[in-house]
Design an enzyme around this catalytic site. Structure first.
Site, PDB file in Angstrom:
ATOM      1  N   ASP A  19       0.741  -1.196  -0.143  1.00 13.82           N
ATOM      2  CA  ASP A  19       0.253   0.195   0.116  1.00 13.82           C
ATOM      3  C   ASP A  19       0.943   0.917  -0.076  1.00 13.82           C
ATOM      4  OD1 ASP A  19      -2.126   1.639  -0.064  1.00 13.82           O
ATOM      5  OD2 ASP A  19      -1.761   1.672   2.553  1.00 13.82           O
ATOM      6  N   LEU A  20       0.717   2.393  -0.515  1.00 17.04           N
ATOM      7  CA  LEU A  20       1.227   3.193  -0.153  1.00 17.04           C
ATOM      8  C   LEU A  20       0.983   4.555   0.881  1.00 17.04           C
ATOM      9  CD1 LEU A  20       3.305   5.364  -1.902  1.00 17.04           C
ATOM     10  CD2 LEU A  20       1.000   6.951  -3.053  1.00 17.04           C
ATOM     11  N   ASP A  21      -0.147   4.924   1.113  1.00 15.66           N
ATOM     12  CA  ASP A  21      -0.594   6.392   2.184  1.00 15.66           C
ATOM     13  C   ASP A  21      -0.531   5.573   2.789  1.00 15.66           C
ATOM     14  OD1 ASP A  21      -0.783   8.534   0.410  1.00 15.66           O
ATOM     15  OD2 ASP A  21      -2.586   7.413  -0.322  1.00 15.66           O
ATOM     16  N   THR A  34       1.281  10.265   3.493  1.00 14.77           N
ATOM     17  CA  THR A  34       0.596  11.659   3.298  1.00 14.77           C
ATOM     18  C   THR A  34      -0.579  11.890   4.532  1.00 14.77           C
ATOM     19  OG1 THR A  34      -0.728   9.500   2.144  1.00 14.77           O
ATOM     20  CG2 THR A  34       1.261  11.843   1.356  1.00 14.77           C
ATOM     21  N   LYS A  64      -8.386   6.672   6.711  1.00 10.80           N
ATOM     22  CA  LYS A  64      -7.125   6.438   5.475  1.00 10.80           C
ATOM     23  C   LYS A  64      -7.846   5.038   4.467  1.00 10.80           C
ATOM     24  CE  LYS A  64      -3.497   7.362   9.643  1.00 10.80           C
ATOM     25  NZ  LYS A  64      -3.299   6.768  10.430  1.00 10.80           N
ATOM     26  N   SER A  67      -2.147   0.734  -4.271  1.00  9.06           N
ATOM     27  CA  SER A  67      -2.881   1.959  -3.118  1.00  9.06           C
ATOM     28  C   SER A  67      -4.247   2.311  -4.061  1.00  9.06           C
ATOM     29  CB  SER A  67      -2.383   2.716  -3.636  1.00  9.06           C
ATOM     30  OG  SER A  67      -2.467   4.139  -3.197  1.00  9.06           O
ATOM     31  N   ALA A  68      -4.795   2.847  -2.625  1.00  9.85           N
ATOM     32  CA  ALA A  68      -6.513   3.920  -3.551  1.00  9.85           C
ATOM     33  C   ALA A  68      -7.043   4.617  -4.533  1.00  9.85           C
ATOM     34  CB  ALA A  68      -7.206   3.135  -2.112  1.00  9.85           C
ATOM     35  N   LYS A  92     -11.089  -1.256  -1.477  1.00  9.31           N
ATOM     36  CA  LYS A  92     -10.800  -2.080  -0.813  1.00  9.31           C
ATOM     37  C   LYS A  92     -11.890  -1.335   0.397  1.00  9.31           C
ATOM     38  CE  LYS A  92      -5.496  -0.766  -0.586  1.00  9.31           C
ATOM     39  NZ  LYS A  92      -4.487  -0.538  -0.636  1.00  9.31           N
ATOM     40  N   GLU A 131      -0.049  -3.205   5.089  1.00  8.46           N
ATOM     41  CA  GLU A 131      -1.285  -2.442   4.490  1.00  8.46           C
ATOM     42  C   GLU A 131      -1.037  -1.701   5.882  1.00  8.46           C
ATOM     43  OE1 GLU A 131      -3.714  -0.535   3.736  1.00  8.46           O
ATOM     44  OE2 GLU A 131      -3.721  -1.470   1.692  1.00  8.46           O
ATOM     45  N   ASP A 132      -1.403  -0.498   6.017  1.00  9.63           N
ATOM     46  CA  ASP A 132      -1.709   0.542   7.074  1.00  9.63           C
ATOM     47  C   ASP A 132      -3.642   0.263   7.467  1.00  9.63           C
ATOM     48  OD1 ASP A 132      -2.162   1.981   5.055  1.00  9.63           O
ATOM     49  OD2 ASP A 132      -1.982   3.644   6.625  1.00  9.63           O
TER      50      ASP A 132
HETATM   51  C1  BG6 Z   1      -5.784   6.314   0.658  1.00  7.59           C
HETATM   52  C2  BG6 Z   1      -5.118   6.732   1.765  1.00  7.59           C
HETATM   53  O1  BG6 Z   1      -4.475   5.569   0.090  1.00  7.59           O
HETATM   54  O2  BG6 Z   1      -5.843   6.773  -0.745  1.00  7.59           O
HETATM   55  C3  BG6 Z   1      -7.004   7.228   1.418  1.00  7.59           C
HETATM   56  O3  BG6 Z   1      -5.357   5.920   2.562  1.00  7.59           O
HETATM   57  C4  BG6 Z   1      -7.234   8.441   0.665  1.00  7.59           C
HETATM   58  O4  BG6 Z   1      -6.759   8.086   3.150  1.00  7.59           O
HETATM   59  C5  BG6 Z   1      -7.168   7.519  -0.828  1.00  7.59           C
HETATM   60  O5  BG6 Z   1      -8.307   8.925   0.628  1.00  7.59           O
HETATM   61  C6  BG6 Z   1      -7.657   8.020  -2.277  1.00  7.59           C
HETATM   62  O6  BG6 Z   1      -6.647   9.064  -2.557  1.00  7.59           O
HETATM   63  P1  BG6 Z   1      -6.217   9.978  -3.617  1.00  7.59           P
HETATM   64  O7  BG6 Z   1      -5.077  10.359  -4.010  1.00  7.59           O
HETATM   65  O8  BG6 Z   1      -6.696   9.308  -5.159  1.00  7.59           O
HETATM   66  O9  BG6 Z   1      -7.235  11.740  -3.123  1.00  7.59           O
HETATM   67 MG    MG Z   2      -2.370   3.420   3.618  1.00  4.40          MG
END
Ligand code: BG6
Ligand code: MG
Length: 218
Positions: free
Chosen positions: A9-11, A17, A45, A114-115, A145, A169-170
Site C-alpha cells: 500500500d502507499l499512504d 501522506t 484511511k 493503492s486506492a 478496499k 497495509e496500514d
Molecule cells: C488512500 C488513502 O491510500 O488513498 C485515503 O489512505 C485516500 O486516505 C485514498 O482517500 C484516495 O487518495 P487520492 O490521492 O486519490 O485522493
Molecule cells: Mg494506507
C-alpha cells in the site's frame, strides 16, 4: 530461492501522506462549517476520495448535489497536490527502502496496491518508482478496499497466484482486502486496529531481512 509478489500500500506504508490528506480535508470541512478532527481522519484511511467526502458530509449531517461534490473533490485534490509537490525522498518512512532493496536483490516481484489516484505522482516525487514491477492505483480499479480487486489485479500483472502474494497495509479495510484476496496480510501500525492481519509490526524497522527470507521461502 522462491519468487513471491510483495504488494505495498502507499499512504501510511511507504509515506505518511495522511497528514496532507487531513490538512486538505480539514480546509474543505471548515469551509462547509463541519467540525473535522484528526480522530475523524482515521476513518478516511484506505478509503477512496469520493467515500472520504461522503464521510465528512455525514459528520456534518449534510448532503450535496453531485455537481457540488465534484467541485469540492477537485478543490481538495488541488490543495493536496500542492503538499505533494513539496515531497522528496526524506519523506519515505523508516526502513522502507531497505526492505524494497532486499526484495529486489533477492529477485522478488514488487507491486504497488493503492486506492490513491495520485500514487504515481507520489512515487515519482520520492524516487521509488523504479523498484516496482507494476503499479495498481485508484485509476486502475473500480471497487475500493475492502474489496480485493486492487490486490488481485496486482497478482495478475505479475503472473502470481494470490497464495504467493504478501500485502503490507496500514488500514483495516486494506487488511480485509488482502485477506479476502487470499493473500498473506501484514499490518503496519497499531495491532489493536489491524487485529485481522496475519502479522503486525509498528513499522518496517521491526521487519528483519531474516523474516523477509522466511516469507519468501514459505
Ligand atoms: C488512500 C488513502 O491510500 O488513498 C485515503 O489512505 C485516500 O486516505 C485514498 O482517500 C484516495 O487518495 P487520492 O490521492 O486519490 O485522493
Ligand atoms: Mg494506507
Amino acid at each position: 530461492m522462491k519468487q513471491k509478489t510483495f504488494i505495498f500500500d502507499l499512504d501510511g506504508v511507504i509515506v505518511d501522506t495522511a497528514k496532507y490528506h487531513f490538512l486538505a480535508w480539514q480546509n474543505l470541512a471548515t469551509q462547509l462549517g463541519i467540525h473535522f478532527t484528526n480522530e475523524d481522519n482515521e476513518q478516511l484511511k484506505g478509503v477512496s476520495r469520493v467515500r472520504s467526502l461522503e464521510i465528512i458530509l455525514g459528520l456534518g449531517n449534510q448532503t450535496a448535489s453531485d455537481e457540488k461534490k465534484e467541485k469540492w473533490l477537485v478543490q481538495k485534490n488541488e490543495e493536496y497536490l500542492a503538499y505533494i509537490e513539496k515531497m522528496d525522498e526524506s519523506e519515505i518512512l523508516p526502513d522502507v527502502k531497505r526492505v524494497l532493496q532486499f526484495l529486489k536483490d533477492n529477485n522478488q516481484k514488487i507491486v504497488l496496491g493503492s486506492a490513491s489516484k495520485n500514487a504515481k505522482v507520489i512515487l515519482d516525487k520520492v524516487h521509488l518508482t523504479s523498484y516496482f514491477d507494476a503499479l495498481v492505483d485508484g485509476n486502475a480499479v473500480s471497487k475500493a478496499k475492502p474489496d480485493p480487486e486492487v490486490f488481485l489485479v496486482g497478482a495478475k500483472l505479475t503472473a502470481s497466484t494470490p497464495e504467493n502474494c504478501i500485502v503490507f497495509e496500514d488500514a483495516f479495510a486494506g487488511i480485509q482486502a488482502a485477506n479476502a484476496a487470499n493473500m498473506l496480510s501484514i499490518g503496519i501500525g497499531d495491532k489493536a486496529v489491524l487485529h485481522e492481519a496475519n502479522y503486525c509490526f509498528n513499522d518496517f524497522t521491526a521487519i528483519s531481512n531474516e523474516f523477509l527470507k522466511e516469507l519468501i521461502e514459505k
